[in-house]
Design an enzyme around this catalytic site. Structure first.
Site, PDB file in Angstrom:
ATOM      1  N   HIS A   1       0.943  41.664 -37.234  1.00  0.00           N
ATOM      2  CA  HIS A   1       1.865  40.535 -37.383  1.00  0.00           C
ATOM      3  C   HIS A   1       1.339  39.374 -36.539  1.00  0.00           C
ATOM      4  O   HIS A   1       0.916  39.564 -35.399  1.00  0.00           O
ATOM      5  CB  HIS A   1       3.258  40.953 -36.916  1.00  0.00           C
ATOM      6  CG  HIS A   1       4.231  39.817 -36.868  1.00  0.00           C
ATOM      7  ND1 HIS A   1       4.373  38.929 -37.909  1.00  0.00           N
ATOM      8  CD2 HIS A   1       5.104  39.424 -35.905  1.00  0.00           C
ATOM      9  CE1 HIS A   1       5.289  38.042 -37.584  1.00  0.00           C
ATOM     10  NE2 HIS A   1       5.741  38.318 -36.372  1.00  0.00           N
TER      11      HIS A   1
ATOM     12  N   CYS B   1      10.579  39.690 -38.979  1.00  0.00           N
ATOM     13  CA  CYS B   1       9.106  39.679 -38.932  1.00  0.00           C
ATOM     14  C   CYS B   1       8.512  41.030 -39.333  1.00  0.00           C
ATOM     15  O   CYS B   1       7.360  41.104 -39.740  1.00  0.00           O
ATOM     16  CB  CYS B   1       8.619  39.278 -37.548  1.00  0.00           C
ATOM     17  SG  CYS B   1       9.105  37.605 -37.105  1.00  0.00           S
TER      18      CYS B   1
ATOM     19  N   ASN C   1       3.552  31.717 -36.918  1.00  0.00           N
ATOM     20  CA  ASN C   1       4.283  32.930 -37.260  1.00  0.00           C
ATOM     21  C   ASN C   1       5.084  32.680 -38.543  1.00  0.00           C
ATOM     22  O   ASN C   1       6.042  31.915 -38.540  1.00  0.00           O
ATOM     23  CB  ASN C   1       5.219  33.286 -36.103  1.00  0.00           C
ATOM     24  CG  ASN C   1       5.987  34.570 -36.334  1.00  0.00           C
ATOM     25  OD1 ASN C   1       6.008  35.105 -37.443  1.00  0.00           O
ATOM     26  ND2 ASN C   1       6.625  35.057 -35.292  1.00  0.00           N
TER      27      ASN C   1
HETATM   28  N1  ACO Z   1       5.823  23.022 -24.948  1.00  0.00           N
HETATM   29  C1  ACO Z   1       5.763  22.812 -23.627  1.00  0.00           C
HETATM   30  N2  ACO Z   1       6.462  23.526 -22.744  1.00  0.00           N
HETATM   31  C2  ACO Z   1       7.250  24.501 -23.214  1.00  0.00           C
HETATM   32  C3  ACO Z   1       7.373  24.766 -24.585  1.00  0.00           C
HETATM   33  C4  ACO Z   1       6.617  23.980 -25.471  1.00  0.00           C
HETATM   34  N3  ACO Z   1       6.656  24.167 -26.802  1.00  0.00           N
HETATM   35  N4  ACO Z   1       8.233  25.777 -24.757  1.00  0.00           N
HETATM   36  C5  ACO Z   1       8.649  26.144 -23.535  1.00  0.00           C
HETATM   37  N5  ACO Z   1       8.059  25.366 -22.607  1.00  0.00           N
HETATM   38  C6  ACO Z   1       8.229  25.408 -21.161  1.00  0.00           C
HETATM   39  C7  ACO Z   1       9.519  26.030 -20.730  1.00  0.00           C
HETATM   40  O1  ACO Z   1      10.559  25.086 -20.753  1.00  0.00           O
HETATM   41  C8  ACO Z   1       9.194  26.483 -19.349  1.00  0.00           C
HETATM   42  O2  ACO Z   1       9.255  25.368 -18.472  1.00  0.00           O
HETATM   43  P1  ACO Z   1       9.817  25.534 -16.986  1.00  0.00           P
HETATM   44  O3  ACO Z   1       8.872  26.473 -16.313  1.00  0.00           O
HETATM   45  O4  ACO Z   1       9.778  24.139 -16.469  1.00  0.00           O
HETATM   46  O5  ACO Z   1      11.193  26.104 -17.139  1.00  0.00           O
HETATM   47  C9  ACO Z   1       7.734  26.895 -19.440  1.00  0.00           C
HETATM   48  O6  ACO Z   1       7.212  26.248 -20.614  1.00  0.00           O
HETATM   49  C10 ACO Z   1       7.543  28.382 -19.567  1.00  0.00           C
HETATM   50  O7  ACO Z   1       8.420  28.855 -20.586  1.00  0.00           O
HETATM   51  P2  ACO Z   1       8.490  30.359 -20.974  1.00  0.00           P
HETATM   52  O8  ACO Z   1       9.464  30.551 -22.067  1.00  0.00           O
HETATM   53  O9  ACO Z   1       8.681  31.163 -19.718  1.00  0.00           O
HETATM   54  O10 ACO Z   1       6.994  30.565 -21.489  1.00  0.00           O
HETATM   55  P3  ACO Z   1       6.249  31.881 -21.845  1.00  0.00           P
HETATM   56  O11 ACO Z   1       5.039  31.986 -21.037  1.00  0.00           O
HETATM   57  O12 ACO Z   1       7.162  33.074 -21.890  1.00  0.00           O
HETATM   58  O13 ACO Z   1       5.780  31.594 -23.329  1.00  0.00           O
HETATM   59  C11 ACO Z   1       6.383  32.141 -25.575  1.00  0.00           C
HETATM   60  C12 ACO Z   1       6.752  31.377 -24.321  1.00  0.00           C
HETATM   61  C13 ACO Z   1       5.081  31.596 -26.118  1.00  0.00           C
HETATM   62  C14 ACO Z   1       7.482  31.978 -26.582  1.00  0.00           C
HETATM   63  C15 ACO Z   1       6.189  33.638 -25.203  1.00  0.00           C
HETATM   64  O14 ACO Z   1       7.285  34.104 -24.468  1.00  0.00           O
HETATM   65  C16 ACO Z   1       6.002  34.478 -26.392  1.00  0.00           C
HETATM   66  O15 ACO Z   1       5.025  34.383 -27.093  1.00  0.00           O
HETATM   67  N6  ACO Z   1       6.952  35.388 -26.651  1.00  0.00           N
HETATM   68  C17 ACO Z   1       6.905  36.199 -27.822  1.00  0.00           C
HETATM   69  C18 ACO Z   1       7.852  35.593 -28.765  1.00  0.00           C
HETATM   70  C19 ACO Z   1       7.382  35.571 -30.160  1.00  0.00           C
HETATM   71  O16 ACO Z   1       6.239  35.716 -30.490  1.00  0.00           O
HETATM   72  N7  ACO Z   1       8.359  35.366 -31.009  1.00  0.00           N
HETATM   73  C20 ACO Z   1       8.129  35.257 -32.365  1.00  0.00           C
HETATM   74  C21 ACO Z   1       9.209  35.918 -33.129  1.00  0.00           C
HETATM   75  S1  ACO Z   1       9.241  37.615 -32.796  1.00  0.00           S
HETATM   76  C22 ACO Z   1       7.891  38.162 -33.336  1.00  0.00           C
HETATM   77  O17 ACO Z   1       7.431  37.725 -34.348  1.00  0.00           O
HETATM   78  C23 ACO Z   1       7.225  39.185 -32.539  1.00  0.00           C
END
Ligand code: ACO
Length: 319
Positions: A246, A114, A276
């Site tokens: 980004h 990224c 993304n």
């Molecule tokens: N739909 C519904 N529920 C979901 C989904 C989905 N697509 N994905 C995960 N969940 C659920 C999980 O299973 C979990 O359920 P549980 O509580 O029953 O176990 C719950 O939602 C919470 O999951 P988390 O992974 O803890 O959610 P979080 O609040 O951390 O959000 C996310 C996840 C959006 C990925 C966040 O961590 C994030 O934005 N991280 C940054 C990652 C990123 O942007 N990566 C891109 C590549 S790197 C970059 O470009 C910077």
């Protein structure tokens, strides 16, 4: 007079097919509400069968060259950032070179996931500053949806396909790329990687991510590198006209804007429509804001990105 890389053209290309959150909710256990609340994403573009990273890259490059009023033959350097090359080799940049009809200079790929576009911009800028290139195409292009695990709702909903490009031209004056700042820390491997490759499994693999870990690093490392860019130029955040971040997650973008006291009007956001697009996200956003007249010549723009590696960076540009 300082020799700098002036951005003389931008271009973008998005595949025609749009996949909404509701479309995904019909395939997997997710909802539009969950995706929008956690990420700000409403939809993403997905490349058609047979539409490759090089095709997206070439289309964005043609637009950037047209906007610059330059011919492909003027280009003596192509640096293409991608995580999803057409083939393991040769570099996708050489395919784009051939598609554009360019037969001179160098063309190669840069892999920083990224952060790839910021890395590619830094490489091309240094070639130009060193006098080794006059006119460079810097491209970020991805067919990222091809390396997703469609059974993993935690990653499948986050990404899209697309390409953006800028044309850099050597110029003498106070406009152009003012500085670039690159970092990486390989200890962050497990936070975000693809579980395959030519040397490990012989298969392409799919994206694996520890979302919370990536989020935590993103917020702190991006803030550090933006501050580093400001300090290197003796600038304060009030002097930033535009932040072109980004486009991974609306919450990370808003966090950066708040940290530097930037109003929402000064931040270019496309994550809602593009999701993304990895290395393509920054040049896609830059092209949108240049194209609609928000970003104007002479303004100060901060570009920043972080991704797998971990690798991250920022560039300060006077347009
Ligand atoms: N739909 C519904 N529920 C979901 C989904 C989905 N697509 N994905 C995960 N969940 C659920 C999980 O299973 C979990 O359920 P549980 O509580 O029953 O176990 C719950 O939602 C919470 O999951 P988390 O992974 O803890 O959610 P979080 O609040 O951390 O959000 C996310 C996840 C959006 C990925 C966040 O961590 C994030 O934005 N991280 C940054 C990652 C990123 O942007 N990566 C891109 C590549 S790197 C970059 O470009 C910077």
């Amino acid at each position: 007079m300082t020799r700098r890389s002036l951005i003389v053209g931008t271009g973008a290309y998005l595949p025609a097919k749009v996949v909404t959150n509701d479309d995904l909710a019909r395939q997997m256990d997710t909802t539009d509400e969950w995706i929008q609340q956690r990420t700000g994403i409403r939809q993403r573009h997905v490349a058609a069968e047979g539409e490759l990273t090089s095709h997206l890259a070439a289309k964005a490059s043609e637009k950037a060259l047209a906007q610059a009023g330059l011919k492909a033959a003027d280009v003596d350097l192509i640096v293409l950032a991608t995580t999803t090359p057409d083939e393991t080799f040769p570099a996708t940049a050489t395919r784009v070179q051939a598609m554009l009809g360019i037969t001179r200079g160098a063309a190669f790929d840069v892999q920083a996931v990224c952060a790839g576009f910021v890395y590619a911009l830094a490489v091309a800028d240094n070639f130009i500053k060193a006098g080794q290139a006059e006119t460079a195409l810097v491209i970020g292009a991805e067919t990222f949806t091809r390396i997703l695990d469609w059974n993993d709702r935690g990653t499948a909903v986050l990404f899209g396909d697309g390409a953006g490009a800028v044309v850099l031209k050597a110029a003498y004056g106070d406009r152009g790329v003012l500085s670039t700042h690159l970092h990486s820390d390989g200890r962050g491997h497990d936070a975000l990687y693809v579980d395959g490759g030519p040397s490990s499994t012989g298969k392409v693999g799919v994206v694996k991510m520890q979302g919370k870990e990536v989020f935590r690093h993103a917020v702190s490392k991006l803030a550090q590198v933006i501050q580093e860019a400001l300090d290197a130029n003796g600038m304060k955040s009030e002097q930033i006209d535009w932040l072109v971040p980004h486009q991974a997650n609306r919450r990370i973008i808003d966090g950066m804007a708040d940290k530097f006291g930037l109003s929402k009007e000064k931040v270019v956001v496309t994550v809602d429509r593009h999701a993304n697009t990895s290395a393509a996200s920054v040049p896609l956003a830059l092209d949108e804001a240049v194209g609609d007249g928000r970003i104007r010549p002479g303004q100060v723009v901060v570009l920043e990105a972080i991704g797998g590696g971990l690798a991250w960076g920022a560039a300060l540009v006077r347009m």
